[in-house]
Design an enzyme around this catalytic site. Structure first.
Site, mmCIF file in Angstrom:
data_model
loop_
_atom_site.group_PDB
_atom_site.id
_atom_site.type_symbol
_atom_site.label_atom_id
_atom_site.label_comp_id
_atom_site.label_asym_id
_atom_site.label_seq_id
_atom_site.Cartn_x
_atom_site.Cartn_y
_atom_site.Cartn_z
ATOM 1 N NE ARG A 1 89.769 -72.094 -20.495
ATOM 2 C CZ ARG A 1 88.490 -71.822 -20.678
ATOM 3 N NH1 ARG A 1 88.017 -71.582 -21.891
ATOM 4 N NH2 ARG A 1 87.661 -71.796 -19.657
ATOM 5 C CG ASN B 1 89.984 -75.726 -21.355
ATOM 6 O OD1 ASN B 1 91.123 -75.485 -20.964
ATOM 7 N ND2 ASN B 1 88.916 -75.436 -20.629
#
Length: 89
Positions: free
Chosen positions: A14, A32
Site C-alpha cells: 500500500r 487491503n
C-alpha cells in the site's frame, strides 16, 4: 479500480502504491481487502492510469503480483483531491 492479487499484503504494497500514485499525480486510495487482495482506486488520465497499472504489476521488493484486474468505477468526488491509504474492507 484495480484489484491486485498475489503476495501483496504485509510487504509494504500500500505504501508503494501511494508513492507511485503521488509520483503520477493521481488522486484516489489504496486499501487491503479481507480476501487478501489490494484494491487501488485512482483518478487520472488514460496515460497516468496505464503507468499506474504498470507499477501495480511490478510492486515493491518482497511482493509477488500474480494478477491485476481492472474494473470500471464511477468518479468518487470525495477521493478526487489526494491519494490516501484507506481502511481495510
Amino acid at each position: 479500480m484495480f484489484l491486485v492479487s498475489g503476495m501483496v499484503q504485509g510487504v509494504g504494497f500500500r505504501y508503494f502504491v501511494r508513492y507511485a500514485a503521488e509520483g503520477l499525480r493521481l488522486a484516489g486510495y489504496v486499501r487491503n481487502r479481507r480476501d487478501g487482495r489490494v484494491e487501488a482506486y485512482a483518478i487520472g488520465t488514460g496515460e497516468q492510469l496505464a503507468a499506474f497499472r504498470t507499477a501495480l504489476e511490478t510492486g515493491p521488493h518482497g511482493a509477488r503480483v500474480s494478477s491485476v484486474q481492472e474494473e470500471p468505477a464511477p468518479v468518487e468526488k470525495n477521493h478526487a483531491k489526494d491519494f490516501v491509504i484507506a481502511n481495510t474492507v
